[in-house]
Design a protein around this motif. Structure first.
Motif, PDB file in Angstrom:
ATOM      1  N   UNK A 109     -23.502 -13.601  20.342  1.00  8.54           N
ATOM      2  CA  UNK A 109     -23.048 -14.678  21.310  1.00  8.54           C
ATOM      3  C   UNK A 109     -21.923 -15.555  20.651  1.00  8.54           C
ATOM      4  N   UNK A 110     -20.670 -15.305  21.047  1.00 14.14           N
ATOM      5  CA  UNK A 110     -19.508 -15.896  20.702  1.00 14.14           C
ATOM      6  C   UNK A 110     -18.966 -16.751  21.927  1.00 14.14           C
ATOM      7  N   UNK A 111     -19.178 -16.330  23.054  1.00 18.54           N
ATOM      8  CA  UNK A 111     -19.058 -17.311  24.236  1.00 18.54           C
ATOM      9  C   UNK A 111     -19.745 -16.591  25.479  1.00 18.54           C
ATOM     10  N   UNK A 112     -19.472 -17.099  26.824  1.00 26.18           N
ATOM     11  CA  UNK A 112     -20.301 -16.702  27.966  1.00 26.18           C
ATOM     12  C   UNK A 112     -20.024 -15.245  28.379  1.00 26.18           C
ATOM     13  N   UNK A 113     -18.894 -14.585  27.638  1.00 27.23           N
ATOM     14  CA  UNK A 113     -18.760 -13.346  28.030  1.00 27.23           C
ATOM     15  C   UNK A 113     -19.533 -12.298  27.854  1.00 27.23           C
ATOM     16  N   UNK A 114     -20.835 -12.728  26.692  1.00 25.64           N
ATOM     17  CA  UNK A 114     -21.962 -11.970  26.360  1.00 25.64           C
ATOM     18  C   UNK A 114     -22.778 -11.756  27.813  1.00 25.64           C
ATOM     19  N   UNK A 115     -22.722 -12.633  28.764  1.00 24.98           N
ATOM     20  CA  UNK A 115     -23.426 -12.367  30.074  1.00 24.98           C
ATOM     21  C   UNK A 115     -23.039 -11.213  30.622  1.00 24.98           C
ATOM     22  N   UNK A 116     -21.828 -10.654  30.529  1.00 31.26           N
ATOM     23  CA  UNK A 116     -21.283  -9.314  31.099  1.00 31.26           C
ATOM     24  C   UNK A 116     -21.898  -8.228  30.674  1.00 31.26           C
ATOM     25  N   UNK A 117     -22.551  -8.138  29.346  1.00 33.36           N
ATOM     26  CA  UNK A 117     -22.906  -7.182  28.704  1.00 33.36           C
ATOM     27  C   UNK A 117     -24.484  -7.037  29.097  1.00 33.36           C
ATOM     28  N   UNK A 118     -24.870  -7.742  29.797  1.00 33.99           N
ATOM     29  CA  UNK A 118     -26.427  -7.741  30.202  1.00 33.99           C
ATOM     30  C   UNK A 118     -26.882  -6.491  31.182  1.00 33.99           C
ATOM     31  N   UNK A 119     -25.910  -6.574  32.071  1.00 37.77           N
ATOM     32  CA  UNK A 119     -26.046  -5.529  33.075  1.00 37.77           C
ATOM     33  C   UNK A 119     -25.543  -4.207  32.556  1.00 37.77           C
ATOM     34  N   UNK A 120     -24.704  -4.224  31.623  1.00 38.29           N
ATOM     35  CA  UNK A 120     -24.066  -2.968  31.213  1.00 38.29           C
ATOM     36  C   UNK A 120     -25.091  -2.189  30.055  1.00 38.29           C
ATOM     37  N   UNK A 143     -24.917  -9.943  11.248  1.00 38.96           N
ATOM     38  CA  UNK A 143     -26.423 -10.524  11.326  1.00 38.96           C
ATOM     39  C   UNK A 143     -26.464 -11.296  10.046  1.00 38.96           C
ATOM     40  N   UNK A 144     -27.679 -11.997   9.803  1.00 41.35           N
ATOM     41  CA  UNK A 144     -27.912 -12.574   8.753  1.00 41.35           C
ATOM     42  C   UNK A 144     -27.016 -13.836   8.471  1.00 41.35           C
ATOM     43  N   UNK A 145     -26.128 -14.382   9.095  1.00 42.92           N
ATOM     44  CA  UNK A 145     -25.214 -15.502   8.783  1.00 42.92           C
ATOM     45  C   UNK A 145     -25.730 -16.954   8.703  1.00 42.92           C
ATOM     46  N   UNK A 146     -27.127 -17.077   9.007  1.00 41.95           N
ATOM     47  CA  UNK A 146     -27.753 -18.272   8.847  1.00 41.95           C
ATOM     48  C   UNK A 146     -27.078 -19.375   9.835  1.00 41.95           C
ATOM     49  N   UNK A 147     -26.189 -18.957  10.874  1.00 42.45           N
ATOM     50  CA  UNK A 147     -25.582 -19.766  11.844  1.00 42.45           C
ATOM     51  C   UNK A 147     -26.367 -20.004  13.455  1.00 42.45           C
ATOM     52  N   UNK A 148     -26.574 -20.997  14.012  1.00 42.93           N
ATOM     53  CA  UNK A 148     -26.983 -20.851  15.185  1.00 42.93           C
ATOM     54  C   UNK A 148     -25.842 -20.582  16.262  1.00 42.93           C
ATOM     55  N   UNK A 149     -26.002 -20.322  17.272  1.00 43.45           N
ATOM     56  CA  UNK A 149     -24.864 -20.172  18.397  1.00 43.45           C
ATOM     57  C   UNK A 149     -24.963 -21.160  19.374  1.00 43.45           C
ATOM     58  N   UNK A 150     -24.473 -21.039  20.790  1.00 44.74           N
ATOM     59  CA  UNK A 150     -24.866 -21.903  21.785  1.00 44.74           C
ATOM     60  C   UNK A 150     -26.048 -21.429  22.719  1.00 44.74           C
ATOM     61  N   UNK A 151     -27.096 -22.203  22.301  1.00 44.04           N
ATOM     62  CA  UNK A 151     -28.418 -21.921  23.107  1.00 44.04           C
ATOM     63  C   UNK A 151     -28.346 -22.001  24.516  1.00 44.04           C
ATOM     64  N   UNK A 152     -27.542 -22.653  25.054  1.00 47.67           N
ATOM     65  CA  UNK A 152     -27.478 -22.668  26.480  1.00 47.67           C
ATOM     66  C   UNK A 152     -26.928 -21.509  26.987  1.00 47.67           C
ATOM     67  N   UNK A 153     -26.153 -20.742  26.749  1.00 44.69           N
ATOM     68  CA  UNK A 153     -25.552 -19.421  26.939  1.00 44.69           C
ATOM     69  C   UNK A 153     -26.740 -18.476  26.627  1.00 44.69           C
ATOM     70  N   UNK A 154     -27.677 -18.666  25.601  1.00 39.27           N
ATOM     71  CA  UNK A 154     -28.838 -17.717  25.440  1.00 39.27           C
ATOM     72  C   UNK A 154     -29.942 -17.864  26.400  1.00 39.27           C
TER      73      UNK A 154
END
Length: 218
Positions: A109-120, A143-154
């Protein structure tokens, strides 16, 4: 709430994770970066010892269906976690070669573009895992970065998904209950958040699972 304890280093760590109540353990194959990388022979040995119904997830950075299937078959994995954004058609090759192995597609999850991959991807997989890597970095982070991302997108991704979704990235005992409340995932994936100096920490793991259980009750 399913909990997968990732970056398992050996059979002792696998036993500790299972005793704590993990639904699955994660075994990391060859990667360009990140913690917990094991040789395939080590993965196979640990996976063989995992008691049912706990699942042994193989994390693979391979990107061709036939190669991924071979990797999962050799490592005795019950599920394969594909950490690269592969061509969705490759999932068909995996399903044909190893139909008993569950397929989990990681999306970073870098930005909201990840939503496009859902249906794909959704027609081809059993579950998604939303993580905080950076596949396009000079040295890919998968993986294994220890960083969170934007949970609103998730949260928005999960609201649209028709298959289970695991949440990963920067989860620790102090934020996991908030993550559950805010995002509402099917499951959680944790690595560095329950480790001290690269070793699975029983105390941190216990606190993490206690917070998960408290969220279930709440």
């Amino acid at each position: 709430m399913r909990v997968k304890i990732c970056c398992i280093a050996d059979r002792d760590e696998a036993r500790l994770a299972v005793a704590a109540g993990a639904s699955a353990i994660g075994l990391v194959g060859e990667m360009p970066s990140g913690p917990g990388i094991l040789e395939d022979e080590e993965i196979r040995e640990i996976a063989r010892a995992v008691p049912p119904p706990v699942a042994a997830f193989l994390l693979t950075s391979r990107d061709k269906g036939a190669d991924i299937a071979d990797h999962a078959r050799y490592c005795l994995a019950s599920a394969v976690q594909i950490v690269r954004h592969i061509d969705p058609a490759e999932h068909e090759a995996i399903a044909k070669a190893v139909p008993h192995v569950r397929r989990i597609q990681v999306l970073h999850v870098r930005d909201r573009a990840v939503l496009d991959a859902l249906t794909e991807y959704e027609p081809y997989i059993h579950a998604f895992l939303l993580d905080s890597g950076w596949p396009d970095a000079e040295t890919a982070e998968l993986g294994g970065t220890g960083r969170t991302h934007d949970w609103d997108i998730s949260r928005d991704f999960i609201a649209r998904a028709k298959v289970p979704v695991f949440l990963a990235g920067g989860l620790v005992p102090d934020n996991v209950r908030r993550a559950i409340d805010q995002v509402g995932p099917y499951g959680l994936d944790v690595c560095s958040g329950v480790r001290t100096r690269d070793h699975l920490d029983a105390a941190k793991l216990g606190r993490f699972m206690a917070q998960v259980n408290a969220a279930r009750v709440g």
